[in-house]
Design a protein around this motif. Structure first.
Motif, mmCIF file in Angstrom:
data_model
loop_
_atom_site.group_PDB
_atom_site.id
_atom_site.type_symbol
_atom_site.label_atom_id
_atom_site.label_comp_id
_atom_site.label_asym_id
_atom_site.label_seq_id
_atom_site.Cartn_x
_atom_site.Cartn_y
_atom_site.Cartn_z
ATOM 1 N N PRO A 91 0.838 -1.197 0.000
ATOM 2 C CA PRO A 91 0.000 0.000 0.000
ATOM 3 C C PRO A 91 0.879 1.256 0.000
ATOM 4 O O PRO A 91 1.952 1.273 0.605
ATOM 5 C CB PRO A 91 -0.790 -0.114 1.307
ATOM 6 N N VAL A 94 2.337 2.547 3.211
ATOM 7 C CA VAL A 94 3.496 1.831 3.754
ATOM 8 C C VAL A 94 4.783 2.427 3.195
ATOM 9 O O VAL A 94 5.694 2.781 3.954
ATOM 10 C CB VAL A 94 3.421 0.315 3.441
ATOM 11 N N TYR A 121 1.026 -6.266 6.551
ATOM 12 C CA TYR A 121 2.058 -6.074 5.533
ATOM 13 C C TYR A 121 3.398 -5.955 6.235
ATOM 14 O O TYR A 121 3.511 -5.311 7.272
ATOM 15 C CB TYR A 121 1.787 -4.819 4.705
ATOM 16 N N GLY A 136 -2.538 -0.201 6.081
ATOM 17 C CA GLY A 136 -1.236 0.413 5.843
ATOM 18 C C GLY A 136 -0.769 1.291 6.985
ATOM 19 O O GLY A 136 0.179 2.055 6.830
#
Length: 146
Positions: A91, A94, A121, A136
């Motif tokens: 994302p 991130v 993530y 994110g």
């Protein structure tokens, strides 16, 4: 006399190879429940490496060109599945966070699906693994210990 010794040597080598293949990298045995759970979920995977992760068991393999790992409890209950991804697939929040906090280049990225269906993530940087929730949002930094 030489033929029985050669035959015995070959049999010994085959048996030793089979026993070694069933051992994990760190010396313990893979619980049957873990092997069965993996085979049931990924019957198409023929090459897998199991590791003992201090009482949980990680199966590492490739599927559809992606590096993957699945972590199980000793009774075969799946804890999480990790799938490699390109940094570009992370994302945007991130990659923006990593750049803003000056962590440096992201070496590897992964999408982790927990047993409850939640998504994490992972962005590997020089100082460790940065973890983000499915939106994110930064959660924590796991520092690698050697």
């Amino acid at each position: 006399m030489k033929k029985p010794l050669v035959a015995l040597s070959i049999i010994f080598a085959l048996v030793a190879g089979t026993i070694t293949a069933q051992k994990m990298t760190k010396g313990g045995e893979i619980p049957v429940a873990v092997k069965n759970a993996f085979k049931k979920e990924y019957p198409q995977v023929k090459k897998v490496k199991f590791d003992d992760e201090n009482g949980t068991y990680e199966a590492e393999f490739k599927l559809n060109g992606k590096d993957m790992s699945v972590t199980y409890t000793a009774n075969g209950t799946k804890m999480e599945t990790e799938t490699s991804m390109s940094v570009n697939e992370l994302p945007k929040s991130v990659t923006s966070y990593v750049a803003a906090k000056k962590y440096g280049k992201i070496k590897e990225a992964a999408r982790i699906v927990k047993a409850d269906g939640s998504i994490v993530y992972e962005a590997e940087v020089k100082s460790g693994d940065l973890l983000f929730n499915e939106n994110g949002t930064f959660q924590k930094l796991n520092v690698e210990k050697d």
